[in-house]
Scaffold this motif. Structure first.
Motif, PDB file in Angstrom:
ATOM      1  N   ARG A 129      46.266  50.518  45.946  1.00 16.81           N
ATOM      2  CA  ARG A 129      45.692  49.193  45.729  1.00 16.81           C
ATOM      3  C   ARG A 129      45.678  48.851  44.233  1.00 16.81           C
ATOM      4  N   LEU A 130      45.399  49.834  43.404  1.00 18.29           N
ATOM      5  CA  LEU A 130      45.467  49.603  41.957  1.00 18.29           C
ATOM      6  C   LEU A 130      46.884  49.241  41.531  1.00 18.29           C
TER       7      LEU A 130
ATOM      8  N   SER B  66      38.778  50.024  44.087  1.00 19.37           N
ATOM      9  CA  SER B  66      37.794  49.745  45.137  1.00 19.37           C
ATOM     10  C   SER B  66      37.555  50.969  46.016  1.00 19.37           C
ATOM     11  N   TRP B  67      36.293  51.411  46.097  1.00 18.35           N
ATOM     12  CA  TRP B  67      35.911  52.427  47.073  1.00 18.35           C
ATOM     13  C   TRP B  67      35.151  51.734  48.207  1.00 18.35           C
ATOM     14  N   PHE B  68      35.766  50.677  48.718  1.00 19.87           N
ATOM     15  CA  PHE B  68      35.262  49.903  49.845  1.00 19.87           C
ATOM     16  C   PHE B  68      36.371  49.783  50.872  1.00 19.87           C
ATOM     17  N   LEU B  69      36.000  49.793  52.137  1.00 21.16           N
ATOM     18  CA  LEU B  69      37.005  49.646  53.185  1.00 21.16           C
ATOM     19  C   LEU B  69      37.442  48.195  53.341  1.00 21.16           C
ATOM     20  N   ALA B  70      36.500  47.255  53.192  1.00 18.86           N
ATOM     21  CA  ALA B  70      36.784  45.857  53.507  1.00 18.86           C
ATOM     22  C   ALA B  70      36.059  44.942  52.530  1.00 18.86           C
TER      23      ALA B  70
ATOM     24  N   ARG C 248      30.345  41.349  44.505  1.00 23.24           N
ATOM     25  CA  ARG C 248      29.422  41.584  43.396  1.00 23.24           C
ATOM     26  C   ARG C 248      30.093  42.428  42.315  1.00 23.24           C
ATOM     27  N   VAL C 249      30.839  43.428  42.736  1.00 23.46           N
ATOM     28  CA  VAL C 249      31.567  44.269  41.782  1.00 23.46           C
ATOM     29  C   VAL C 249      32.543  43.422  40.967  1.00 23.46           C
ATOM     30  N   ALA C 250      33.333  42.597  41.654  1.00 23.04           N
ATOM     31  CA  ALA C 250      34.335  41.775  40.963  1.00 23.04           C
ATOM     32  C   ALA C 250      33.686  40.811  39.974  1.00 23.04           C
TER      33      ALA C 250
ATOM     34  N   VAL D  34      41.043  43.545  35.855  1.00 24.53           N
ATOM     35  CA  VAL D  34      41.955  43.485  36.998  1.00 24.53           C
ATOM     36  C   VAL D  34      41.249  44.157  38.176  1.00 24.53           C
ATOM     37  N   ILE D  35      41.130  43.441  39.285  1.00 21.24           N
ATOM     38  CA  ILE D  35      40.362  43.930  40.434  1.00 21.24           C
ATOM     39  C   ILE D  35      41.305  44.302  41.577  1.00 21.24           C
ATOM     40  N   ALA D  36      41.271  45.559  41.983  1.00 19.06           N
ATOM     41  CA  ALA D  36      42.078  45.985  43.128  1.00 19.06           C
ATOM     42  C   ALA D  36      41.373  45.607  44.428  1.00 19.06           C
TER      43      ALA D  36
END
Length: 243
Positions: free
Chosen positions: A113-114, A190-194, A201-203, A211-213
């Motif tokens: 994803r990165l 991202s250590w999130f599934l969805a 909030r992270v973004a 840069v947000i994956a």
């Protein structure tokens, strides 16, 4: 045949459920003969108990519940077993599989994803590995240990774990540490599934130039991992029955 009943936390954000269903479509493509069903603990439908009752109604005698959770926090340790118990289905043999994390396939998906948003191996990158955060310290420690390993094994200027809630550090603190360590560009893994509230909030807190994956989502290796957890649970049940 034993049915696979995946269960995710659930979200008011419709993107979350759509991503879970897309992941399960990949699981079905990998194993067309398997009855694969999706469910949620809260906020989204269908709920786990309803799906287990539907599985029994379809003639199954056994099912494996696979938690689509990345660590063994409260939802895995309490909510999933409680939801299974509340379904009260003595005629359906239900086994709860292990959660998805930790597993190298999740890390591979996060790194892909990165790469998908243009993050390469250059030294000037500083990477934040962002997870949900939990009151259960081992769940947070898992994310931190991955970040430390990435820092050792990559050429990036640094890697910091951060959390959207409950745990520390938060994302702005992690970004500040990376910049202090020499990072010229910031990326968030991202250590999130969805998608959902916490990834958003992270973004929003990472800074406008970060840069947000995207979340792990319907990645083939994540789908393989779901099947692996299912198969391990089935094999464990067979071993117990033959003992």
């Amino acid at each position: 045949m034993t049915a696979l009943v995946a269960v995710a936390h659930g979200s008011r954000d419709p993107r979350s459920a759509a991503t879970v269903h897309a992941l399960l479509d990949v699981v079905r493509a990998l194993r067309p003969s398997l009855d694969v069903r999706g469910s949620f603990l809260d906020l989204s439908a269908p709920r786990l108990g309803d799906v287990l009752r539907a599985v029994r109604g379809a003639g199954h005698r056994s099912a494996v519940v696979v938690p689509l959770l990345l660590g063994k926090a409260f939802h895995a340790r309490v909510d999933v077993p409680s939801a299974v118990a509340e379904a009260r289905l003595p005629s359906l043999d239900v086994t709860i599989a292990d959660v998805l994390g930790p597993d190298p396939r999740l890390e591979s998906a996060a790194l892909r994803r990165l790469a998908s948003v243009g993050v390469g191996a250059e030294r000037d990158w500083g990477v934040v590995l962002a997870g949900a955060g939990s009151s259960h310290a081992p769940a947070n420690a898992l994310v931190s240990s991955i970040a430390r390993r990435w820092a050792r094994e990559s050429k990036w200027s640094g890697v910091e774990a951060a959390f959207a809630s409950t745990a520390s550090p938060d994302v702005p603190t992690a970004v500040e540490r990376l910049r202090a360590g020499g990072a010229l560009r910031i990326a968030v893994a991202s250590w999130f599934l969805a998608p959902g509230l916490l990834p958003d909030r992270v973004a929003a807190s990472a800074g406008g130039d970060a840069v947000i994956a995207p979340p792990l989502g319907p990645d083939p290796e994540v789908a393989e991992l779901v099947l692996h957890r299912f198969e391990s649970a089935v094999a464990s049940d067979l071993a117990v029955q033959s003992a």
